[in-house]
Design an enzyme around this catalytic site. Sequence first.
Site, PDB file in Angstrom:
ATOM      1  N   HIS A  82       6.893  -5.614 -15.581  1.00 40.10           N
ATOM      2  CA  HIS A  82       6.070  -6.584 -14.865  1.00 40.10           C
ATOM      3  C   HIS A  82       4.725  -6.686 -15.563  1.00 40.10           C
ATOM      4  O   HIS A  82       4.139  -5.683 -15.946  1.00 40.10           O
ATOM      5  CB  HIS A  82       5.862  -6.107 -13.420  1.00 40.10           C
ATOM      6  CG  HIS A  82       4.983  -7.010 -12.624  1.00 40.10           C
ATOM      7  ND1 HIS A  82       5.459  -8.155 -12.036  1.00 40.10           N
ATOM      8  CD2 HIS A  82       3.659  -6.961 -12.349  1.00 40.10           C
ATOM      9  CE1 HIS A  82       4.457  -8.766 -11.409  1.00 40.10           C
ATOM     10  NE2 HIS A  82       3.364  -8.062 -11.589  1.00 40.10           N
ATOM     11  N   ASP A 161       4.218 -10.031   1.694  1.00 39.60           N
ATOM     12  CA  ASP A 161       3.322 -10.303   0.559  1.00 39.60           C
ATOM     13  C   ASP A 161       3.031 -11.788   0.454  1.00 39.60           C
ATOM     14  O   ASP A 161       1.913 -12.197   0.135  1.00 39.60           O
ATOM     15  CB  ASP A 161       3.924  -9.797  -0.755  1.00 39.60           C
ATOM     16  CG  ASP A 161       2.977 -10.082  -1.925  1.00 39.60           C
ATOM     17  OD1 ASP A 161       1.869  -9.504  -1.928  1.00 39.60           O
ATOM     18  OD2 ASP A 161       3.311 -10.887  -2.801  1.00 39.60           O
ATOM     19  N   ARG A 168      -5.179 -13.775   1.364  1.00 42.17           N
ATOM     20  CA  ARG A 168      -6.180 -13.171   0.464  1.00 42.17           C
ATOM     21  C   ARG A 168      -6.808 -14.237  -0.431  1.00 42.17           C
ATOM     22  O   ARG A 168      -7.999 -14.202  -0.716  1.00 42.17           O
ATOM     23  CB  ARG A 168      -5.508 -12.104  -0.418  1.00 42.17           C
ATOM     24  CG  ARG A 168      -5.200 -10.826   0.319  1.00 42.17           C
ATOM     25  CD  ARG A 168      -4.269  -9.948  -0.498  1.00 42.17           C
ATOM     26  NE  ARG A 168      -4.824  -9.591  -1.790  1.00 42.17           N
ATOM     27  CZ  ARG A 168      -4.088  -9.285  -2.869  1.00 42.17           C
ATOM     28  NH1 ARG A 168      -2.785  -9.277  -2.810  1.00 42.17           N
ATOM     29  NH2 ARG A 168      -4.674  -8.975  -4.001  1.00 42.17           N
ATOM     30  N   SER A 183       0.711  -5.192  -3.439  1.00 41.98           N
ATOM     31  CA  SER A 183       1.372  -6.484  -3.600  1.00 41.98           C
ATOM     32  C   SER A 183       2.379  -6.423  -4.752  1.00 41.98           C
ATOM     33  O   SER A 183       3.552  -6.806  -4.608  1.00 41.98           O
ATOM     34  CB  SER A 183       0.298  -7.552  -3.858  1.00 41.98           C
ATOM     35  OG  SER A 183       0.836  -8.723  -4.374  1.00 41.98           O
ATOM     36  N   LYS A 187       6.894  -5.736  -4.361  1.00 42.82           N
ATOM     37  CA  LYS A 187       7.877  -6.673  -4.916  1.00 42.82           C
ATOM     38  C   LYS A 187       8.785  -5.976  -5.929  1.00 42.82           C
ATOM     39  O   LYS A 187       9.988  -6.200  -5.962  1.00 42.82           O
ATOM     40  CB  LYS A 187       7.160  -7.860  -5.553  1.00 42.82           C
ATOM     41  CG  LYS A 187       6.596  -8.809  -4.483  1.00 42.82           C
ATOM     42  CD  LYS A 187       5.807  -9.957  -5.057  1.00 42.82           C
ATOM     43  CE  LYS A 187       4.482  -9.518  -5.597  1.00 42.82           C
ATOM     44  NZ  LYS A 187       3.475 -10.533  -5.784  1.00 42.82           N
TER      45      LYS A 187
HETATM   46  N1  URA Z   1      -0.042 -10.076  -8.839  1.00 43.57           N
HETATM   47  C1  URA Z   1       0.505  -9.889  -7.612  1.00 43.57           C
HETATM   48  O1  URA Z   1       1.717 -10.009  -7.449  1.00 43.57           O
HETATM   49  N2  URA Z   1      -0.301  -9.580  -6.582  1.00 43.57           N
HETATM   50  C2  URA Z   1      -1.643  -9.441  -6.706  1.00 43.57           C
HETATM   51  O2  URA Z   1      -2.313  -9.145  -5.743  1.00 43.57           O
HETATM   52  C3  URA Z   1      -2.189  -9.640  -7.991  1.00 43.57           C
HETATM   53  C4  URA Z   1      -1.372  -9.940  -9.042  1.00 43.57           C
END
Ligand code: URA
Length: 430
Positions: A82, A161, A168, A183, A187
């Site tokens: 990621h 999220d 946010r 966050s 995922k």
């Molecule tokens: N990428 C994400 O998935 N979440 C965040 O808060 C920042 C970057």
Amino acid sequence: MRINDIIVKKAEKQVLTNDEIEFFIKGYTSGEIPDYQASALLMAIKLNGMNDEETAYLTKAMMYSGKVLDWSWINRTIVDKHSTGGVGDKVSIALCPILAALGLTVAKMSGRGLGHTGGTLDKLESLEGFNISLSEEKFYETVKKHDIAIVGQNESLVPADKKIYALRDVTGTVNSIPLIASSIMSKKLATGSNCILLDVKCGNGAFMKNLDEAKRLGTLMIAIGKRLNRKIAVEITNMSQPLGKTIGNKIEVLEAIETIKGNGPKDFSEIIYSSGATLLQLAGKAKNEKEAILMIDEVIKNGKAYDKFVEWINAQGASEKQLTSSWFNPKYKHEIIATESGFLKINSAIDFGIVAMKLGAGRVKKEDKIDFEAGIYLNKSTNEFVKKGEVLFTLYSSKKIDKNLEQDLLKAIEFSKTPLSIKPVLAKLI
Ligand code: URA
């Protein structure tokens, strides 16, 4: 339990319990807790932080707010990588087939680009026919058969999220290390992989602007992963300049292909070897970095990595036959010429990302349509010596190119008398 008490507790810098965090996530995801109370708690978290334990509880509560994929039936180690997002970041498109060619199993959910950062899904969709919306069964089947699939985020994964991120975004609480870590990690963990490489981009084109912040985020994500029994490695990579020589969609896919064939630019290839070596060791396929690098080199040189790339895009509906010399065929192009000589220094990756976006390579709003032909080619990249009158950069688009964009790039560069010391990989944390 009352959400008011939880808000007050965090506002008074106290540590929240697992039950309180679960209560918040369940209540907010189901709609029982309204946005204004969730906003107050998020702001208290941003201002007063969370310790590692609280962040792990938050991650877990978010992860279980929806479906969690189960790969136990496949009996293989599932790897994932990621990136926190950058300019010219095509790492997944080159790295994942290399790893699959080496016998790792890659099951990845990716995101779209927004703003100045490009998204892997958009780049993949520039290949006609490439299907990023595989059903869950087809995702499992493709991974089982080909050891690789990259798909879009499934709606049923981590709904908490989705809601919290949108909140946010409009309440000034994006930039909080525990909120970013939970966050991203919720995922990744919901996707079910066992070995995860997190590429934390650092520099003005990234979320994390300096090395200290990037290390804090990386260390926290490793701690969360350990608590939840996953193997995590972090690489902090340089995002003060765009990565490689291309920014856009088709143009980045072409660069990724060249890199898989062994002809990639130096900075990008270095990240591919480094990240690949880290994941091969993490997954137990290589004993050490040297062995891992030799393995990567072998599949690049003997063509197995490219064969795997072709197998992969075929499996997701795209044919390599489209990749003729006319595949990337922008209607308009504009060359930017150097007005002096010297070693090129790019001071701002974000400016390049914004110009690429204005050319049509990215979205200003979520619903905007991407121009797959749009983008920038860096005829010269950082540290290359440039002679006055040579082409520095080439802009591409399907629509007429606004000549003012040239100034936006020229103000982001300078020429130096001596070369600089620039490292693509700034730190590794395991
Ligand atoms: N990428 C994400 O998935 N979440 C965040 O808060 C920042 C970057």
